[in-house]
Design an enzyme around this catalytic site. Structure first.
Site, PDB file in Angstrom:
ATOM      1  N   GLU A  46       0.839  -1.193   0.000  1.00  0.00           N
ATOM      2  CA  GLU A  46       0.000   0.000   0.000  1.00  0.00           C
ATOM      3  C   GLU A  46       0.873   1.242   0.000  1.00  0.00           C
ATOM      4  OE1 GLU A  46      -3.785   1.945   2.485  1.00  0.00           O
ATOM      5  OE2 GLU A  46      -2.859   0.084   3.159  1.00  0.00           O
ATOM      6  N   ASN A 192     -12.434  -1.111  -1.129  1.00  0.00           N
ATOM      7  CA  ASN A 192     -11.704  -1.677  -0.001  1.00  0.00           C
ATOM      8  C   ASN A 192     -12.324  -1.171   1.301  1.00  0.00           C
ATOM      9  OD1 ASN A 192      -9.147  -2.684   1.545  1.00  0.00           O
ATOM     10  ND2 ASN A 192      -9.336  -0.521   2.099  1.00  0.00           N
ATOM     11  N   GLU A 193     -12.581  -2.085   2.225  1.00  0.00           N
ATOM     12  CA  GLU A 193     -13.148  -1.728   3.523  1.00  0.00           C
ATOM     13  C   GLU A 193     -14.257  -0.678   3.359  1.00  0.00           C
ATOM     14  OE1 GLU A 193     -10.194  -0.871   6.503  1.00  0.00           O
ATOM     15  OE2 GLU A 193      -9.362  -2.889   6.394  1.00  0.00           O
ATOM     16  N   TYR A 259      -6.930  -8.689  11.640  1.00  0.00           N
ATOM     17  CA  TYR A 259      -5.640  -8.338  12.217  1.00  0.00           C
ATOM     18  C   TYR A 259      -5.539  -8.866  13.643  1.00  0.00           C
ATOM     19  CZ  TYR A 259      -4.525  -5.239   8.324  1.00  0.00           C
ATOM     20  OH  TYR A 259      -4.237  -4.737   7.072  1.00  0.00           O
ATOM     21  N   GLU A 314      -6.228  -9.071   3.793  1.00  0.00           N
ATOM     22  CA  GLU A 314      -5.404  -8.349   4.770  1.00  0.00           C
ATOM     23  C   GLU A 314      -5.403  -9.143   6.064  1.00  0.00           C
ATOM     24  OE1 GLU A 314      -5.975  -4.146   5.441  1.00  0.00           O
ATOM     25  OE2 GLU A 314      -6.515  -3.782   3.332  1.00  0.00           O
ATOM     26  N   GLN A 363       2.379  -5.930   5.730  1.00  0.00           N
ATOM     27  CA  GLN A 363       2.545  -5.694   4.296  1.00  0.00           C
ATOM     28  C   GLN A 363       3.945  -6.121   3.868  1.00  0.00           C
ATOM     29  OE1 GLN A 363       1.375  -1.723   3.058  1.00  0.00           O
ATOM     30  NE2 GLN A 363      -0.552  -1.854   4.158  1.00  0.00           N
TER      31      GLN A 363
END
Length: 509
Positions: A46, A192-193, A259, A314, A363
């Site tokens: 990103e 995204n999201e 996460y 993610e 990432q």
């Protein structure tokens, strides 16, 4: 105590008072087993902190050795890692990124403020051509995240045409910018999201937006898009339910983000932690098993034929940033704890590939649970990098079921984790690989692997181990690095392995 459910292949989690000597049955004669998609080992890049600039891209005029502007040492490291798919340009950045700003002569590209991540001013010198050419350079499949939050249907449609069409106005623009032949683009994320930084939408509203955007993203000249809908965060099962109901087969994949964070307000240090914090983090990471199971059950109810894939695009650990660094750049160190999280997570992913077809750790460089850290002309391969390299033998290999009982560990917060992870596969050449991870900090584990059809060939091993707080830095880049492993004994159809405390091993049979 939080209830945690694992599959039948992970019996260890529910076992109380299991023997210190673990017996593992390796069902290497099992038929009709799934192939572990290489994309389970996907990466994420990103425009965030120093991921792109200084991490991947230094520019053609840099004094740092480079290949057409890409760090030479990073390119070599990523080739060794065998990266199957790379997601870009975000993340939250994707829904503020306008692709036209990143094509054409670099001196004419407008500068922008990255308002999501630290207010950094970006010059757009890394854009579509730079990303797509990088993917070709390292041999990986590109995965684009499209701008739905602040973009338009026309903008996203024209981006697809610019990249994949042989002729037409967009193709002419691409050719004028130096690329004659179209690229191949398989994976396209439609936003995204979208429940958060991608527009703060409801699931119902996003469903309609997805259908609209996806309709106008066409297939050009034999290029077939695999369209991915912006999926849920963690435990938001309603989001998955609404999208499966309202979008269904108009999407090829549905994303999920998870996460490993215990407290979003106080994430804790990446390097300064005690044994209780270690077990808490590991236990939180393995809860992804239950999360995947629950989302898959919803998808199965709407799609029993499994036409829609689940993509965990993610995932990874997320701590407080390193002291003295920009809080918006998410730069954190990477210890043996993170390597253990990676090993246990990959083992879980292998068991879910009937529905789970991709995972992208966050990432690739200088951000969160990174593979690589850079500083000037120096580069560091993290413990997580080494696990991805040791485990990449499972890419595109046939899954082999394993059964075992082992001790469970109850974390201070009441979470539960197995003390052992075992996963196995057979590659296309017939070689069997078994990866094992011992989560215990103070005890070795003796593991007996019993095979149904073990031949007379040799066995080779590799190990990553060290103190759980150990990490690699620019002064000591090899403190945590793989070594040859020989603490095993083969006898008939069994292999007895002695796993040191806090160790991860891969055996090649």
């Amino acid at each position: 105590m939080r209830k945690t459910i694992f599959t039948a292949l992970a019996l260890c989690l529910l076992t109380i008072g299991a023997s210190a000597q673990v017996k593992v049955t390796v069902r290497d004669n099992a038929k009709d087993q799934p192939v572990i998609p290489a994309e389970i080992y996907g990466q994420f890049s990103e425009h965030l902190g120093r991921c792109i600039y200084d991490g991947i891209w230094v520019g053609e005029d840099s004094s740092i050795p480079n290949i057409n502007g890409y760090r030479k040492d990073l390119v070599e490291a990523l080739r060794t890692l065998k990266v199957p798919v790379l997601r870009w340009p975000g993340g939250c950045f994707a829904d503020e990124y306008h692709w036209m700003d990143g094509v054409g002569a670099k001196e004419g590209r407008p500068r922008m403020i990255n308002s999501n991540w630290g207010g950094t001013v970006e010059d757009n010198s890394f854009g579509t051509h730079e990303f797509m050419n990088l993917c070709e350079l390292i041999g990986t499949e590109p995965y684009l995240s499209g701008n739905v939050g602040s973009g338009s249907v026309e903008e996203l449609a024209k981006w697809v045409e610019y990249i994949t069409a042989k002729d037409g106005t967009m193709a002419d623009m691409r050719k004028a910018n130096g690329r004659e032949e179209p690229w191949k683009l398989k994976y396209l994320g439609v936003g995204n999201e979208s429940w958060g930084c991608g527009g703060n939408m409801t699931a119902e509203f996003y469903s309609d937006q997805y259908r609209r955007y996806a309709t106008y993203c066409r297939n050009f000249d034999g290029n077939v898009l695999y369209k991915v809908a912006s999926g849920a965060s963690d435990y938001d099962y309603n989001w998955t339910r609404v999208l499966m109901k309202n979008v269904g087969r108009q999407m090829r994949g549905l994303s999920l983000h998870y996460y490993t964070v215990l407290d979003w307000n106080h994430k804790g240090s990446a390097t300064l932690f005690d044994r209780d914090s270690y077990y808490d983090i590991l236990a939180k990471s393995v809860e992804i098993d239950e999360v995947l199971t629950n989302h898959e059950a919803i998808m199965d109810a709407f799609d029993p034929q499994k036409r829609v894939d689940l993509l965990l695009d993610e995932w990874g650990t997320w701590y407080d940033v390193e002291p003295g660094t920009n809080p918006g750049h998410l730069y954190q160190q990477n210890t043996m704890r993170d390597a253990m999280v990676a090993a246990f997570s990959l083992g879980i992913f292998h068991r879910h590939t009937a529905r789970l077809k991709m995972a992208n750790i966050a990432q690739i460089v200088n951000v969160l649970q990174a593979m690589i850290l850079t500083k000037g002309d120096k580069i560091v391969l993290t413990p997580t990098y080494h696990i991805f390299r040791m485990y990449n033998v499972h890419q595109d290999a046939t899954f082999i079921p394993v059964e075992y009982d082992c001790d469970k560990i109850v974390s201070p917060s009441g979470r539960i984790t197995p003390s052992l992870s075992v996963t196995a596969s057979r590659d296309k050449d017939g070689k069997v690989h078994v990866s094992l991870a011992n989560a215990k900090l103070d005890k070795e584990q003796k593991v007996t692997l019993s095979f149904e059809n073990l031949g007379s060939g040799s066995v080779q091993g590799e190990i990553l181990t060290g103190a759980i707080t150990d990490y690699n830095d620019f002064d000591n880049p090899d403190k945590v690095s793989p070594k040859a492993f020989t603490a095993f004994k083969k006898s008939g159809k069994t292999i007895t392995v002695t796993l040191p405390a806090a160790s991860i091993v891969t055996l090649a049979l």
